[in-house]
Design an enzyme around this catalytic site. Structure first.
Site, PDB file in Angstrom:
ATOM      1  CE  LYS B  44      -3.706   2.589   1.043  1.00  0.00           C
ATOM      2  NZ  LYS B  44      -4.532   2.998  -0.108  1.00  0.00           N
ATOM      3  CB  CYS B 129      -3.512   8.473  -5.988  1.00  0.00           C
ATOM      4  SG  CYS B 129      -4.993   8.099  -5.040  1.00  0.00           S
TER       5      CYS B 129
END
Lengths: 256, 303
Positions: B44, B129
């Protein structure tokens, strides 16, 4: 013994017009669940719906367990059609269950609607100690009371229209109970599962009165095992995962 | 049969990796699969300081996919190094750390910090992102800015450097080219596609963040097309991802030009998905009599 396993559907029967009771028998020895834990069920082998669905443990049976579910969306509409003998993939038991009360504590167990699915096994576990508050909007949304009979110390049913039990909400009933709190209930502990407004109100009461309350929360969930960080709730220590640190949280920790 | 592939100087025992953001820090999955079977674990996304992430609801399922707006919640690089690396080091798999920053300086500092850590085998820069404020996204959508931030990081790390590209651009080949020219060893194609879901009855967006990143099988055709475009535009290896659910899906990405693949949303569907994809690939190679996985890359019979 794995938390990723297959189970056979033994029974998938309606308990009323929009709720079903699913009885599952795992093919292997299952990891023993605790009241308040949940399972992720694979609803379909196709791509839509894609994700598994989370359901509370309803009740342990001799060779498996049951799930009580409300037919609400696409996933549960498919689930209700699954026949006896079907094999489904599951993960679980997941999350942390309800911490059990101490010997001298009185358990006030509160279920709103389908929240009964989460607390039923707790009531069983507490062996006639639980004061069970069970509320719904209408009388025909109250069920499983026969199965529960004799397993609680006291049952207080509430419906918004008064068609079953007392008229009003479980929160009203809880307030009354605590108001007259006789005496026999020296040190209460609250356990609750149900719609968010109900939980928020119970949380407010518990915090104001200094009563420990354990609430089982829901959030949109993808993986169920703590990886996606999707199912968070805001707590005093920041966001916490419902699937991993929950689904049961102490009322005082939650930031509403 | 050869399954191993190279990403820059990093040799992977097989081409199956996990997509960042879908595999936690690895430990969440260790109960369900042997992490040592994977070509690489990509963790992550991490930043210098911990991030709280977005308010819920953060995810919503859509047709054959899901939208997420986690908001890059993470424990920060320091805690990752002290709490997660020791566990990951016990497995015989490459550990690739996805990282991001809010400025070029933060990217550089993060890369420097990670580069000195034993047990980190590669870096994946998240410049794409979709769940961050406007302004941030220019790292992944303006080739000049991409070049600048990748060059700056390249100067400070000798680890294999992968740049994860955004699909939310007109010409992804151009973005890949910018990353390659700035010294990237590989590109990950693709990150999630910006999308949204609306509740018609409440008239509200289904995500608190309003928009989110779409992933899952729904985006596979787009991802394949983008891998194909990037393959035509750069020489560095491509890690293909976007809706891979099976070994056959993975092979499709290899044919379109990928050297390795990453399994993402499928990990949420089945925690065993990544190793199942690997087993599927092996089975495919056996039945198709393919000796070397590398012989598949970019061998699409097109036109």
């Amino acid at each position: 013994m794995s938390r990723s396993f297959k189970a056979e559907i033994r029974e998938n029967r309606p308990v009323n017009s929009n709720h079903n009771l699913l009885t599952l028998a795992p093919l292997d020895i299952m990891v023993e669940p605790r009241p308040g834990q949940f399972y992720m069920l694979e609803i379909s082998r196709g791509l839509d719906p894609l994700l598994k669905r989370a359901f509370s443990l309803f009740r342990r049976t001799s060779d498996g367990f049951q799930i009580l579910y409300r037919i609400k969306g696409k996933g549960t509409s498919i689930l209700r059609e699954l026949k006896e003998g079907t094999l489904i993939s599951l993960l679980g038991p997941l999350g942390n269950g309800y911490p059990l009360p101490a010997e001298n504590q009185a358990a006030l167990v509160i279920a709103g609607g389908i929240g009964i699915a989460s607390v039923f096994s707790l009531v069983e576990k507490l062996e006639k100690k639980a004061h069970l508050f069970y509320g719904a909007r209408l009388g025909d949304e109250i069920f499983m009371t026969d199965e529960m009979s004799g397993r609680y110390r006291e049952l207080i049913v509430c419906t918004d229209d008064g068609s079953c039990g007392r008229k009003g909400t479980v929160v009203d009933a809880l307030n009354d109970f605590l108001g007259h709190a006789s005496l026999e209930v020296r040190e209460p502990v609250i356990y609750a599962c149900g719609p968010q407004p109900m939980l928020r109100e119970i949380s407010r009461i518990a915090v104001a009165k200094g009563i420990t309350a354990y609430l089982s929360l829901e959030e949109h969930m993808a993986c169920g095992i703590g990886a996606c960080l999707g199912c968070v709730v805001k707590t005093k220590d920041g966001y916490r995962r419902v699937c991993k640190e929950g689904p049961v949280f102490e009322a005082g920790e939650i930031v509403w | 049969m050869n399954l191993s592939v190279s990403i820059g100087s990093l040799k992977l025992k097989n081409p199956v990796m996990t997509a960042s953001g879908t595999f936690g820090y690895g430990e969440e999955y260790a109960e369900f699969i042997d992490l040592g079977r994977l070509g690489a674990v990509v963790v992550k996304g991490l930043s210098l300081s911990p991030k709280e992430g977005n308010p819920p609801p953060r995810i919503v399922e859509t047709a054959a996919g899901m939208l997420n707006a986690i908001g890059l919640q993470n424990i920060g690089i320091e805690r990752f190094i002290s709490e997660k690396i020791p566990f990951l080091k016990t497995y015989d798999t490459a550990v690739i750390v996805n990282f991001f920053g809010d400025s070029v300086e933060e990217y550089v500092l993060a890369a420097e910090k990670l580069s000195s850590v034993k047990g980190v085998h590669g870096l994946e820069m998240n410049i794409s992102c979709p769940n961050k404020q406007a302004g941030w996204c220019v790292f992944g959508t303006d080739p000049k800015v991409t070049r600048e931030v990748v060059s700056a990081v390249r100067k400070k790390t000798s680890l294999p450097l992968i740049v994860k590209l955004s699909p939310n651009v007109t010409d992804i080949g151009l973005m890949a080219k910018a990353a390659e020219e700035a010294g990237a060893d590989a590109v990950s194609v693709i990150n999630t596609i910006t999308g949204m879901a609306v509740d018609a009855r409440t008239r509200r967006p289904k995500l608190a963040n309003i928009t989110g990143g779409l992933s899952g099988p729904a985006i596979k055709p787009i991802a394949l097309r983008m891998v194909y475009e990037v393959y035509k535009s750069v020489r560095i290896p491509i890690i293909g991802m976007g809706g891979i659910m099976s070994g056959e899906d993975a092979v499709e990405f290899l044919l379109a030009g990928a050297t390795a693949v990453a399994v993402g949303t499928a990990n949420f569907v089945r925690p065993t998905a990544a190793v199942e994809v690997l087993d599927d690939i092996i089975h495919f190679m056996e039945t198709e009599r393919i000796e070397d996985i590398r012989s598949l890359t970019g061998t699409l019979h097109a036109g």
